[in-house]
Write a protein that holds these residues in place. Structure first.
Motif, PDB file in Angstrom:
ATOM      1  N   SER A 303      11.042  44.993   8.638  1.00  0.00           N
ATOM      2  CA  SER A 303      10.964  43.599   8.197  1.00  0.00           C
ATOM      3  C   SER A 303      10.742  42.683   9.403  1.00  0.00           C
ATOM      4  O   SER A 303      11.493  42.726  10.378  1.00  0.00           O
ATOM      5  N   SER A 304       9.727  41.870   9.333  1.00  0.00           N
ATOM      6  CA  SER A 304       9.473  40.910  10.409  1.00  0.00           C
ATOM      7  C   SER A 304      10.563  39.850  10.473  1.00  0.00           C
ATOM      8  O   SER A 304      10.784  39.251  11.524  1.00  0.00           O
ATOM      9  N   LEU A 305      11.240  39.630   9.355  1.00  0.00           N
ATOM     10  CA  LEU A 305      12.355  38.685   9.364  1.00  0.00           C
ATOM     11  C   LEU A 305      13.499  39.233  10.221  1.00  0.00           C
ATOM     12  O   LEU A 305      14.153  38.491  10.955  1.00  0.00           O
ATOM     13  N   SER A 306      13.704  40.542  10.142  1.00  0.00           N
ATOM     14  CA  SER A 306      14.706  41.185  10.985  1.00  0.00           C
ATOM     15  C   SER A 306      14.330  41.060  12.462  1.00  0.00           C
ATOM     16  O   SER A 306      15.169  40.762  13.314  1.00  0.00           O
ATOM     17  N   LEU A 307      13.060  41.272  12.763  1.00  0.00           N
ATOM     18  CA  LEU A 307      12.599  41.158  14.146  1.00  0.00           C
ATOM     19  C   LEU A 307      12.674  39.720  14.647  1.00  0.00           C
ATOM     20  O   LEU A 307      12.854  39.487  15.848  1.00  0.00           O
ATOM     21  N   LEU A 308      12.553  38.749  13.742  1.00  0.00           N
ATOM     22  CA  LEU A 308      12.696  37.344  14.139  1.00  0.00           C
ATOM     23  C   LEU A 308      14.089  37.107  14.717  1.00  0.00           C
ATOM     24  O   LEU A 308      14.249  36.393  15.714  1.00  0.00           O
ATOM     25  N   GLY A 309      15.086  37.724  14.099  1.00  0.00           N
ATOM     26  CA  GLY A 309      16.451  37.603  14.618  1.00  0.00           C
ATOM     27  C   GLY A 309      16.576  38.229  15.995  1.00  0.00           C
ATOM     28  O   GLY A 309      17.289  37.704  16.871  1.00  0.00           O
ATOM     29  N   LYS A 310      15.870  39.333  16.216  1.00  0.00           N
ATOM     30  CA  LYS A 310      15.905  39.982  17.529  1.00  0.00           C
ATOM     31  C   LYS A 310      15.230  39.120  18.594  1.00  0.00           C
ATOM     32  O   LYS A 310      15.690  39.048  19.736  1.00  0.00           O
ATOM     33  N   VAL A 311      14.148  38.445  18.213  1.00  0.00           N
ATOM     34  CA  VAL A 311      13.485  37.543  19.168  1.00  0.00           C
ATOM     35  C   VAL A 311      14.394  36.362  19.500  1.00  0.00           C
ATOM     36  O   VAL A 311      14.444  35.904  20.643  1.00  0.00           O
ATOM     37  N   LYS A 312      15.112  35.877  18.499  1.00  0.00           N
ATOM     38  CA  LYS A 312      16.093  34.816  18.762  1.00  0.00           C
ATOM     39  C   LYS A 312      17.091  35.271  19.822  1.00  0.00           C
ATOM     40  O   LYS A 312      17.428  34.520  20.746  1.00  0.00           O
ATOM     41  N   ASP A 313      17.563  36.511  19.694  1.00  0.00           N
ATOM     42  CA  ASP A 313      18.520  37.044  20.664  1.00  0.00           C
ATOM     43  C   ASP A 313      17.887  37.204  22.048  1.00  0.00           C
ATOM     44  O   ASP A 313      18.544  36.991  23.068  1.00  0.00           O
ATOM     45  N   ILE A 314      16.614  37.582  22.071  1.00  0.00           N
ATOM     46  CA  ILE A 314      15.924  37.777  23.356  1.00  0.00           C
ATOM     47  C   ILE A 314      15.833  36.459  24.116  1.00  0.00           C
ATOM     48  O   ILE A 314      16.135  36.396  25.313  1.00  0.00           O
ATOM     49  N   ILE A 315      15.414  35.392  23.441  1.00  0.00           N
ATOM     50  CA  ILE A 315      15.304  34.118  24.164  1.00  0.00           C
ATOM     51  C   ILE A 315      16.685  33.545  24.463  1.00  0.00           C
ATOM     52  O   ILE A 315      16.875  32.859  25.469  1.00  0.00           O
ATOM     53  N   ALA A 316      17.678  33.864  23.609  1.00  0.00           N
ATOM     54  CA  ALA A 316      19.047  33.405  23.870  1.00  0.00           C
ATOM     55  C   ALA A 316      19.594  34.047  25.141  1.00  0.00           C
ATOM     56  O   ALA A 316      20.367  33.421  25.881  1.00  0.00           O
ATOM     57  N   SER A 317      19.184  35.281  25.416  1.00  0.00           N
ATOM     58  CA  SER A 317      19.657  35.967  26.619  1.00  0.00           C
ATOM     59  C   SER A 317      19.155  35.279  27.885  1.00  0.00           C
ATOM     60  O   SER A 317      19.713  35.482  28.971  1.00  0.00           O
ATOM     61  N   LYS A 318      18.107  34.459  27.751  1.00  0.00           N
ATOM     62  CA  LYS A 318      17.583  33.689  28.878  1.00  0.00           C
ATOM     63  C   LYS A 318      18.025  32.224  28.824  1.00  0.00           C
ATOM     64  O   LYS A 318      17.564  31.393  29.605  1.00  0.00           O
ATOM     65  N   GLY A 319      18.927  31.930  27.887  1.00  0.00           N
ATOM     66  CA  GLY A 319      19.494  30.585  27.822  1.00  0.00           C
ATOM     67  C   GLY A 319      18.759  29.606  26.932  1.00  0.00           C
ATOM     68  O   GLY A 319      18.940  28.395  27.046  1.00  0.00           O
ATOM     69  N   TYR A 320      17.913  30.104  25.983  1.00  0.00           N
ATOM     70  CA  TYR A 320      17.132  29.205  25.140  1.00  0.00           C
ATOM     71  C   TYR A 320      17.497  29.332  23.659  1.00  0.00           C
ATOM     72  O   TYR A 320      17.924  30.390  23.200  1.00  0.00           O
TER      73      TYR A 320
END
Length: 393
Positions: A303-320
């Motif tokens: 599910s691309s919706l699931s991957l959207l959550g993972k991308v949110k976590d990826i940018i959050a790890s850089k402070g965004y």
């Protein structure tokens, strides 16, 4: 070991709101999460204990589980009074904890630097409280409302949290208060009863406690002021997929009835692919192909919706965190207007942002090009992201 206790079981009757004040959104995330992230960003803190109302324990656990990167945590059932909630939390505080901090969960603007200063003070003085000098003159009055005394203003301070203590002293103070049936207004007052002196550490007037609706306005303004212009970044995303038979048409996490679907390794949600690429681009973190390659079998049909959550976590790890999204779907057929509202809701929920921060549009090419010939669907997205002062670095 440093343990932080966050009482969050209060009803907040002065908020004129049926919702617990720690659940109220502040800059797109609950007040409680701001507090949790601030303590998680402090390197000296080891673990967190949140005391929640019995009816809200499950809600708090679900809320915390959705936030990546926070320090180890557990949730306990709170009591009818703040003091009882902290007493319950002390029952599960690790025996190895040398310093215990107590912080009102409704003070979301506490800064990691202040937390560190409190830990240092607790280690040196055994008991410390964050406070600010009183700005106004205080009058002591009698029962009829007449002034009986004007205390020297320089000796008057307003207590805040966190308050930090040698763990053994705080445990002893709570045990004594329980035996005496004493109910204090803060933790320092319990420790003072043991004859222990409490060192005051100057805090900040911006460390506001959310008590009334006006406090939310103040906190929003302070957070906005704290965001510098260079904290806002933009990214653009584009994606296209071929329409084929035998596939479901998924757009924005919504299954749209159609005779054809989009071909791809995942669910081929062209809208979410464009949005994810824009998010990663804004943070200068490549694209989705780099993070979720189509050669990896674990992403087949995902599910691309699931991957959207993972991308949110990826940018959050850089402070965004995502600020806002504007996206356009290019498709001749089918008509997408009935489904756009649900797409927006899906995206906002997965990214934990307000629904009015997401805009999705659909257009045709008037029969021109591959989209006009109904050979495929494309999507464009522009995303702005901003540095999150509370997010884990």
């Amino acid at each position: 070991m440093v343990t932080v206790i966050l009482p969050a079981a209060g009803q907040g009757k002065r908020m004129s709101n049926q919702t617990n004040k720690v659940f109220i959104p502040l800059q797109n995330r609950p007040v409680l999460i701001h507090s949790v992230l601030a303590f998680s960003a402090c390197p000296e803190v080891d673990n967190l204990i949140i005391a929640a109302a019995a009816t809200e324990v499950a809600v708090v656990k679900e809320m915390l589980a959705a936030v990546p990167g926070i320090k180890p945590w557990q949730v306990v059932v709170g009591g009818s009074e703040r003091q009882y909630s902290i007493a319950n939390a002390l029952q599960v505080t690790p025996a190895a904890a040398a310093v215990i901090l107590v912080h009102d969960a409704a003070r979301p603007l506490i800064q990691p630097a202040m937390i560190s200063r409190m830990i240092i003070a607790a280690r040196e003085f055994k008991a410390a409280g964050l406070a600010v000098p009183l700005k106004d003159t205080v009058k002591k009055i009698d029962e009829e409302g007449f002034v009986t005394e004007t205390p020297a203003r320089r000796t008057m301070w307003i207590m805040q949290t966190p308050q930090a203590f040698d763990a053994a002293i705080l445990r002893r103070a709570y045990a004594q208060a329980g035996r005496d049936g004493f109910l204090g207004t803060d933790d320092a007052s319990l420790v003072e009863r043991l004859g222990v002196r409490v060192k005051l550490v100057e805090g900040s007037y911006s460390n506001v406690k959310i008590t009334t609706p006006e406090d939310i306005i103040t906190a929003e303004a302070l957070l906005k002021k704290g965001r510098e212009p260079d904290m806002l970044r933009f990214g653009m995303g584009y994606d296209v997929h071929r329409l084929v038979e035998g596939r479901k048409l998924i757009l924005g996490g919504v299954e749209v009835p159609h005779i054809h679907g989009l071909d791809g390794h995942s669910d081929a949600d062209v809208l979410l692919h464009a949005i994810k690429d824009a998010m990663l681009g804004a943070a200068a973190l490549g694209d989705i192909g780099r993070h979720f390659p189509d050669t990896d079998p674990q992403y087949k049909g995902i599910s691309s919706l699931s991957l959207l959550g993972k991308v949110k976590d990826i940018i959050a790890s850089k402070g965004y965190m995502v600020n806002n999204i504007d996206a356009t779907i290019v498709a001749e057929k089918p008509k997408l207007a009935p489904y756009i509202g649900k797409m927006i809701a899906n995206i906002a929920a997965k990214l934990m942002i307000d629904i009015d921060m997401v805009n999705v549009k659909a257009t045709t090419t008037e029969g021109l090009g591959f989209a006009g010939k109904r050979e495929g669907i494309a999507a464009y997205a522009v995303v702005s992201i901003m540095k999150d002062a509370c997010v884990i670095k």
